[in-house]
Design a protein around this motif. Structure first.
Motif, PDB file in Angstrom:
ATOM      1  N   ILE A 123       0.831  -1.203   0.000  1.00  0.00           N
ATOM      2  CA  ILE A 123       0.000   0.000   0.000  1.00  0.00           C
ATOM      3  C   ILE A 123       0.865   1.252   0.000  1.00  0.00           C
ATOM      4  N   ARG A 124       1.950   1.219   0.781  1.00  0.00           N
ATOM      5  CA  ARG A 124       2.856   2.367   0.841  1.00  0.00           C
ATOM      6  C   ARG A 124       3.455   2.662  -0.526  1.00  0.00           C
ATOM      7  N   ASP A 125       3.828   1.632  -1.249  1.00  0.00           N
ATOM      8  CA  ASP A 125       4.524   1.810  -2.531  1.00  0.00           C
ATOM      9  C   ASP A 125       3.585   2.124  -3.692  1.00  0.00           C
ATOM     10  N   SER A 126       2.388   1.541  -3.683  1.00  0.00           N
ATOM     11  CA  SER A 126       1.512   1.706  -4.845  1.00  0.00           C
ATOM     12  C   SER A 126       0.120   2.224  -4.516  1.00  0.00           C
ATOM     13  N   GLY A 127      -0.110   2.569  -3.258  1.00  0.00           N
ATOM     14  CA  GLY A 127      -1.387   3.175  -2.892  1.00  0.00           C
ATOM     15  C   GLY A 127      -2.445   2.158  -2.493  1.00  0.00           C
ATOM     16  N   PRO A 128      -3.559   2.620  -1.898  1.00  0.00           N
ATOM     17  CA  PRO A 128      -4.645   1.723  -1.496  1.00  0.00           C
ATOM     18  C   PRO A 128      -5.289   1.063  -2.708  1.00  0.00           C
ATOM     19  N   LYS A 129      -5.793  -0.155  -2.504  1.00  0.00           N
ATOM     20  CA  LYS A 129      -6.393  -0.928  -3.589  1.00  0.00           C
ATOM     21  C   LYS A 129      -7.797  -1.383  -3.210  1.00  0.00           C
ATOM     22  N   MET A 130      -8.647  -1.486  -4.205  1.00  0.00           N
ATOM     23  CA  MET A 130      -9.914  -2.158  -3.984  1.00  0.00           C
ATOM     24  C   MET A 130      -9.646  -3.654  -3.877  1.00  0.00           C
ATOM     25  N   MET A 131     -10.422  -4.345  -3.037  1.00  0.00           N
ATOM     26  CA  MET A 131     -10.190  -5.768  -2.810  1.00  0.00           C
ATOM     27  C   MET A 131     -11.499  -6.455  -2.444  1.00  0.00           C
ATOM     28  N   ILE A 132     -11.455  -7.772  -2.488  1.00  0.00           N
ATOM     29  CA  ILE A 132     -12.573  -8.593  -2.036  1.00  0.00           C
ATOM     30  C   ILE A 132     -12.018  -9.701  -1.168  1.00  0.00           C
ATOM     31  N   ALA A 133     -12.719 -10.012  -0.097  1.00  0.00           N
ATOM     32  CA  ALA A 133     -12.371 -11.132   0.774  1.00  0.00           C
ATOM     33  C   ALA A 133     -13.584 -12.040   0.881  1.00  0.00           C
ATOM     34  N   SER A 134     -13.348 -13.345   0.862  1.00  0.00           N
ATOM     35  CA  SER A 134     -14.468 -14.284   0.890  1.00  0.00           C
ATOM     36  C   SER A 134     -14.090 -15.554   1.647  1.00  0.00           C
ATOM     37  N   THR A 135     -15.017 -16.018   2.481  1.00  0.00           N
ATOM     38  CA  THR A 135     -14.867 -17.321   3.131  1.00  0.00           C
ATOM     39  C   THR A 135     -15.612 -18.399   2.353  1.00  0.00           C
ATOM     40  N   GLU A 136     -16.211 -18.000   1.223  1.00  0.00           N
ATOM     41  CA  GLU A 136     -17.046 -18.921   0.437  1.00  0.00           C
ATOM     42  C   GLU A 136     -16.444 -19.257  -0.915  1.00  0.00           C
ATOM     43  N   ILE A 137     -15.705 -18.329  -1.507  1.00  0.00           N
ATOM     44  CA  ILE A 137     -15.215 -18.479  -2.880  1.00  0.00           C
ATOM     45  C   ILE A 137     -13.695 -18.455  -2.880  1.00  0.00           C
ATOM     46  N   SER A 138     -13.077 -19.488  -3.455  1.00  0.00           N
ATOM     47  CA  SER A 138     -11.615 -19.586  -3.499  1.00  0.00           C
ATOM     48  C   SER A 138     -11.046 -19.386  -4.891  1.00  0.00           C
TER      49      SER A 138
END
Length: 376
Positions: A123-138
């Motif tokens: 994050i420091r080097d390239s900035g904040p990113k949009m992301m997704i986290a899931s306990t259902e989909i791998s």
């Protein structure tokens, strides 16, 4: 407790697997890091973090547990949190529940057993990113598709989700360690202000009340004409513009109402998002920082006294240097020399970017609330 796997996909193509605690399912958001050594519950319940995943650089999180008294709002607004090592068993006399239970109750994700130093440096080097986290989909391809179809944080008006819809009086003041409770507001000054709720923190309201002011909280979709009538009649003495989440540039209606109040010379004080909206309302649009300022250990110089104050920060956006043509800079961030405080030339208006109510110094910046009360 048994920790379940969770899969994380970032918009730059990074795909990771970790362990999950808290809410189970799938959530999207913007990933940022926070360098605070303590206060994870206050951070998670700060409405300004709506739509974000917070990477805590402090490796051990959870040891002090959670309790209702330390909430900055009614619920957790952050999408989730990343921690290197989860402490499931709290050790604190004020704790009433552990961190996993707290997150489950407030439907926020917890992610642990992951290299938070790697995420922070990214994050420091390239900035904040949009992301997704899931306990259902791998499947990374499915996660990428879901993320691509989701709105970006700068496209969402989060203040409509986190602020009050009805006006109310705030009746508590600062925390009393002896009684282990909040003191009652007294209105000892005999003056009343309005506080616009863009996602206001409870402790900001407590500090305003601690000065002796009566504080009425109003929704974000306020009418400048109504406020001017109340000010001219003597019912109120001024206006406070609160912190809040998201990109301030999408709040065009709110900025337009603030412009009317500026022209009417209504006394105003603002923090964080409110600070940014004042700049926009004066005709000086904000810009997005490379990776934002998030933490409880940021040095800020008071240009009036030359004193360095240790401050708490939480913002991705900043006011431009051009605003100096209409305002004096009262505070400067010593990490990156960005503007942290302004006093406008044409009206009784001032603002700060940092959070004086968060007590990181621990009390170095609280004078700002009293300064507001003294000016009314």
């Amino acid at each position: 407790m048994m920790l379940k796997p969770v899969w994380i996909y970032l918009e730059n193509g990074v795909f990771l697997e970790a362990k999950s605690f808290g809410f189970e399912g799938s959530k999207t958001g913007e990933i940022v890091f926070n360098t605070s050594m303590s206060g994870y519950q206050e951070i998670m319940s700060d409405p300004s973090y709506a739509g974000q995943f917070i990477v805590f650089t402090m490796p051990e999180i959870g040891i002090v547990g959670c309790n209702d008294d330390d909430m900055e709002s009614k619920t957790v607004h952050a999408s989730g949190m990343f921690v290197r090592s989860l402490n499931e068993m709290p050790s604190n006399f004020r704790s009433t529940e552990c961190l996993p239970t707290f997150l489950q109750k407030h439907e926020s994700m917890g992610i642990c057993d992951i290299d938070t130093r790697y995420l922070t440096k990214m994050i420091r080097d390239s900035g904040p990113k949009m992301m997704i986290a899931s306990t259902e989909i791998s499947d990374p391809a499915k996660l990428k598709a879901m993320l691509t179809a989701s709105p970006r944080i700068e496209d969402v008006n989060y203040i409509e989700k986190v602020g009050t819809t009805k006006s109310y009086l705030h009746v508590s003041s600062v925390w009393n360690a002896d009684t282990q409770s909040y003191e009652k507001a007294t209105n000892s000054l005999g003056k009343k202000i309005l506080a616009v709720d863009f996602g206001i923190k409870r402790n900001i309201l407590n500090e305003l009340c601690a000065t002796g002011l009566e504080v009425e909280v109003i929704p974000h979709d306020f009418s400048a004409d109504d406020i001017m009538k109340r000010y001219k009649s003597g019912e109120i003495s001024g206006l406070f513009l609160s912190n809040g989440p998201g990109d301030p540039l999408i709040l065009k209606k709110e900025a337009a109402q603030i412009t009317k109040l500026i022209e009417a010379k209504v006394p105003m004080f603002a923090i964080c998002l409110g600070h940014q909206l004042l700049s926009i309302a004066h005709g000086h649009p904000t810009y997005k920082l490379k990776f934002g300022q998030h933490g409880g250990n940021h040095p800020v110089k008071n240009t009036k006294t030359n004193v360095v104050e240790i401050t708490a920060q939480n913002h991705n956006y900043n006011v431009p240097e051009s605003v100096c043509s209409i305002a004096k800079v009262t505070h400067i961030n010593l990490f990156d020399n960005t503007i942290e405080g302004l006093e406008y030339n044409d009206a009784p208006i001032f603002s700060v970017q940092h959070h004086p109510e968060a007590s990181p110094g621990p009390h170095e910046s609280k004078y700002i609330f009293q300064e507001f009360a003294n000016r009314l």
